[in-house]
Design a protein around this motif. Structure first.
Motif, PDB file in Angstrom:
ATOM      1  N   ILE A 139       0.829  -1.202   0.000  1.00 25.28           N
ATOM      2  CA  ILE A 139       0.000   0.000   0.000  1.00 25.28           C
ATOM      3  C   ILE A 139       0.865   1.254   0.000  1.00 25.28           C
ATOM      4  N   ALA A 140       0.549   2.171  -0.918  1.00 27.54           N
ATOM      5  CA  ALA A 140       1.192   3.485  -0.958  1.00 27.54           C
ATOM      6  C   ALA A 140       0.178   4.500  -0.442  1.00 27.54           C
ATOM      7  N   ALA A 141       0.415   5.001   0.780  1.00 28.73           N
ATOM      8  CA  ALA A 141      -0.469   5.999   1.378  1.00 28.73           C
ATOM      9  C   ALA A 141      -0.017   7.377   0.894  1.00 28.73           C
ATOM     10  N   ASN A 142      -0.684   7.867  -0.132  1.00 23.82           N
ATOM     11  CA  ASN A 142      -0.244   9.083  -0.827  1.00 23.82           C
ATOM     12  C   ASN A 142      -0.836  10.353  -0.209  1.00 23.82           C
ATOM     13  N   LYS A 143      -0.202  11.482  -0.533  1.00 24.34           N
ATOM     14  CA  LYS A 143      -0.616  12.835  -0.139  1.00 24.34           C
ATOM     15  C   LYS A 143      -0.401  13.081   1.361  1.00 24.34           C
ATOM     16  N   ILE A 144       0.721  12.535   1.900  1.00 23.35           N
ATOM     17  CA  ILE A 144       1.013  12.778   3.322  1.00 23.35           C
ATOM     18  C   ILE A 144       1.469  14.220   3.568  1.00 23.35           C
ATOM     19  N   ASP A 145       1.730  14.970   2.480  1.00 26.96           N
ATOM     20  CA  ASP A 145       2.161  16.359   2.626  1.00 26.96           C
ATOM     21  C   ASP A 145       0.980  17.314   2.844  1.00 26.96           C
ATOM     22  N   ILE A 146      -0.235  16.776   2.765  1.00 20.11           N
ATOM     23  CA  ILE A 146      -1.420  17.621   2.944  1.00 20.11           C
ATOM     24  C   ILE A 146      -1.813  17.654   4.423  1.00 20.11           C
ATOM     25  N   THR A 147      -2.212  18.810   4.876  1.00 22.57           N
ATOM     26  CA  THR A 147      -2.578  18.996   6.280  1.00 22.57           C
ATOM     27  C   THR A 147      -3.695  18.033   6.691  1.00 22.57           C
ATOM     28  N   GLY A 148      -3.508  17.373   7.828  1.00 22.02           N
ATOM     29  CA  GLY A 148      -4.513  16.445   8.337  1.00 22.02           C
ATOM     30  C   GLY A 148      -4.250  15.010   7.973  1.00 22.02           C
ATOM     31  N   ALA A 149      -3.229  14.759   7.130  1.00 22.87           N
ATOM     32  CA  ALA A 149      -2.967  13.395   6.674  1.00 22.87           C
ATOM     33  C   ALA A 149      -2.347  12.531   7.762  1.00 22.87           C
ATOM     34  N   GLU A 150      -1.587  13.138   8.686  1.00 21.69           N
ATOM     35  CA  GLU A 150      -0.858  12.355   9.697  1.00 21.69           C
ATOM     36  C   GLU A 150      -1.797  11.536  10.583  1.00 21.69           C
ATOM     37  N   GLU A 151      -2.885  12.144  10.988  1.00 20.93           N
ATOM     38  CA  GLU A 151      -3.828  11.430  11.866  1.00 20.93           C
ATOM     39  C   GLU A 151      -4.459  10.248  11.126  1.00 20.93           C
ATOM     40  N   ASN A 152      -4.869  10.488   9.878  1.00 17.26           N
ATOM     41  CA  ASN A 152      -5.444   9.405   9.069  1.00 17.26           C
ATOM     42  C   ASN A 152      -4.432   8.298   8.841  1.00 17.26           C
ATOM     43  N   LEU A 153      -3.157   8.673   8.605  1.00 21.14           N
ATOM     44  CA  LEU A 153      -2.105   7.692   8.344  1.00 21.14           C
ATOM     45  C   LEU A 153      -1.915   6.758   9.533  1.00 21.14           C
ATOM     46  N   GLU A 154      -1.933   7.290  10.713  1.00 26.70           N
ATOM     47  CA  GLU A 154      -1.718   6.462  11.908  1.00 26.70           C
ATOM     48  C   GLU A 154      -2.820   5.409  12.048  1.00 26.70           C
ATOM     49  N   ILE A 155      -4.064   5.846  11.885  1.00 26.53           N
ATOM     50  CA  ILE A 155      -5.200   4.916  11.998  1.00 26.53           C
ATOM     51  C   ILE A 155      -5.159   3.882  10.875  1.00 26.53           C
ATOM     52  N   PHE A 156      -4.896   4.353   9.655  1.00 28.11           N
ATOM     53  CA  PHE A 156      -4.878   3.476   8.484  1.00 28.11           C
ATOM     54  C   PHE A 156      -3.764   2.435   8.581  1.00 28.11           C
TER      55      PHE A 156
END
Length: 424
Positions: free
Chosen positions: A279-296
């Motif tokens: 899985i490539a979790a893309n667009k981590i440079d956009i604000t708010g992505a960090e929280e979603n990334l941790e859960i995902f």
């Protein structure tokens, strides 16, 4: 434009006719039969060429006919065989018989060849029909027709890695960043209509092919949206990079998107669903992505998936992803869609009925390849040849079929260019 399917007409060469000839030489009053045999018709052969990438050429030329064999000559001279017709197609082309849908061949390696249609056998010259009681055979056999049919060509991409995911999640941007491919990129759905290929170079002498596959939507296994077009191209990849928009910038749920895409894969093909995914979790440079990334990441790791946070726009994390994919490819076998394809496959047409009989107004018509060959092989001015013709149609069941259709004495029978009155 990427052309991934084509319909063409294929015909192998007809066999040459056998010759009717008798030896003529000074001081030899009655020479024996010396009619030569006809040559074999050329085969139609497909060859996988790694220099080709599409089936574009088949849009402009749709008929492919091999050379026929030459007729036999006198002095026991056989006719020359027809040359084979070589048709080059891209590696990864599947050849199907249109009527039955049967896969004739799956060309997966460069240089692999397949005989798709066999040329007809040459006819026997009259030298073969001489017997102690028939010393002057005045007839020979005609050549057999070559096999012919409509074929469907399908090109499935030979990419090692397929980029899958919802439209507009950044697949095209990833491909453009890691290879020399330049796919169209824009911020709207269904930008990619056709697959784009790119060669990803990892180290000196080490590379793999990546495909940016058209975006998939719910219901694709039933043909919704790009549907089967998407799924067909992803079949041959050895592993998949599942790209998700981790930022949720369009109000999407990355976990739900991931589940929908995989559900479509599973419904279409269990084998495809079981293919290795990263899985490539893309667009981590956009604000708010960090929280979603941790859960995902926590959820996907629990399901056994590796997750790589990346930004296709800035290149962040792409190097780690590519090296991981390259390492996994070294461990995976090549993907072959059919298990029964040998190095060379010979296509044999199904045995057809030798003849058919029907009524056309007041004329009884008899047709079929066997009938055509018999008529062409018969010398109706020769008594022995005529007798052979009469025995042949009775033995084959033509006379019985005509009688079952209600023919009466004096009725007209037509066999191609031959017409005669019927008498018992």
């Amino acid at each position: 434009m990427f052309i991934d399917s084509a319909r063409i007409y294929i015909k192998a060469g007809d066999g040459g006719n056998g010759a009717v000839s008798f030896h003529r030489e000074k001081y030899i009053a009655k020479g024996g039969p010396d009619g030569g045999d006809g040559g074999k018709g050329g085969d139609v052969i497909f060859v996988a060429d790694e220099g080709l990438r599409t089936l574009q050429d088949f849009r402009y030329k749709r008929k492919y006919i091999a050379e026929s064999g030459e007729n036999g000559g006198s002095s026991n001279c056989s006719g020359r065989s027809g040359e084979d017709l070589i048709i080059k197609v891209p590696v990864g082309t599947i050849i199907k018989e249109e009527t039955t849908g049967r896969i004739i061949a799956d060309l997966v390696t460069p240089g692999q060849k397949v005989v798709v249609a066999k040329g007809g056998k040459g006819g026997a010259g009259n030298q073969h029909f001489a017997t102690p009681t028939r010393q002057v055979p005045n007839f020979a056999k005609s050549g057999e027709p070559g096999e012919e049919f409509y074929a469907v060509l399908e090109l499935k991409l030979l990419a090692d890695v397929g980029l899958i995911g919802y439209p507009n999640v950044g697949k095209s941007t990833i491909l453009s960043m890691v290879s020399a491919a330049r796919p169209k990129i824009a911020n709207y759905h269904f930008t990619t209509i056709d697959p784009n290929l790119g060669v990803v170079r990892v180290d000196e002498g080490k590379s793999f092919v990546m495909a940016d596959i058209p975006g998939l939507i719910e219901g694709a296994h039933e043909g919704v949206g790009l549907g089967h077009k998407f799924l067909k191209h992803v079949e041959r990849t050895r592993m998949l990079i599942h790209v998700v928009d981790i930022s949720g910038s369009e109000g999407r749920d990355p976990i739900r998107d991931f589940e929908i895409i995989n559900d479509e894969l599973k419904k279409y093909s269990e084998k495809l669903f079981e293919r290795l995914q990263v899985i490539a979790a893309n667009k981590i440079d956009i604000t708010g992505a960090e929280e979603n990334l941790e859960i995902f990441t926590k959820e996907m790791n629990a399901r056994g998936y590796e997750v790589f946070p990346i930004s296709a726009a800035t290149g962040q994390g792409l190097k780690e992803l590519i090296y991981y994919v390259s390492q996994k490819l070294d461990e995976l076998p090549n993907t072959v869609l059919t298990d029964d394809t040998a190095e060379e496959v010979v296509y044999t047409a199904e045995e057809e009925e030798p003849f058919k009989v029907y009524r056309e107004n007041d004329v009884y018509v008899v047709e079929g390849n066997w009938v055509r060959k018999l008529v062409n092989s018969t010398n109706f001015d020769d008594y022995e040849s005529l007798q052979y013709f009469q025995r042949a149609i009775r033995r084959k069941g033509v006379v019985e079929a005509l009688e079952n259709l209600g023919i009466n004495e004096g009725d007209t029978v037509r066999m191609y260019d031959l017409e005669f009155e019927y008498f018992r």
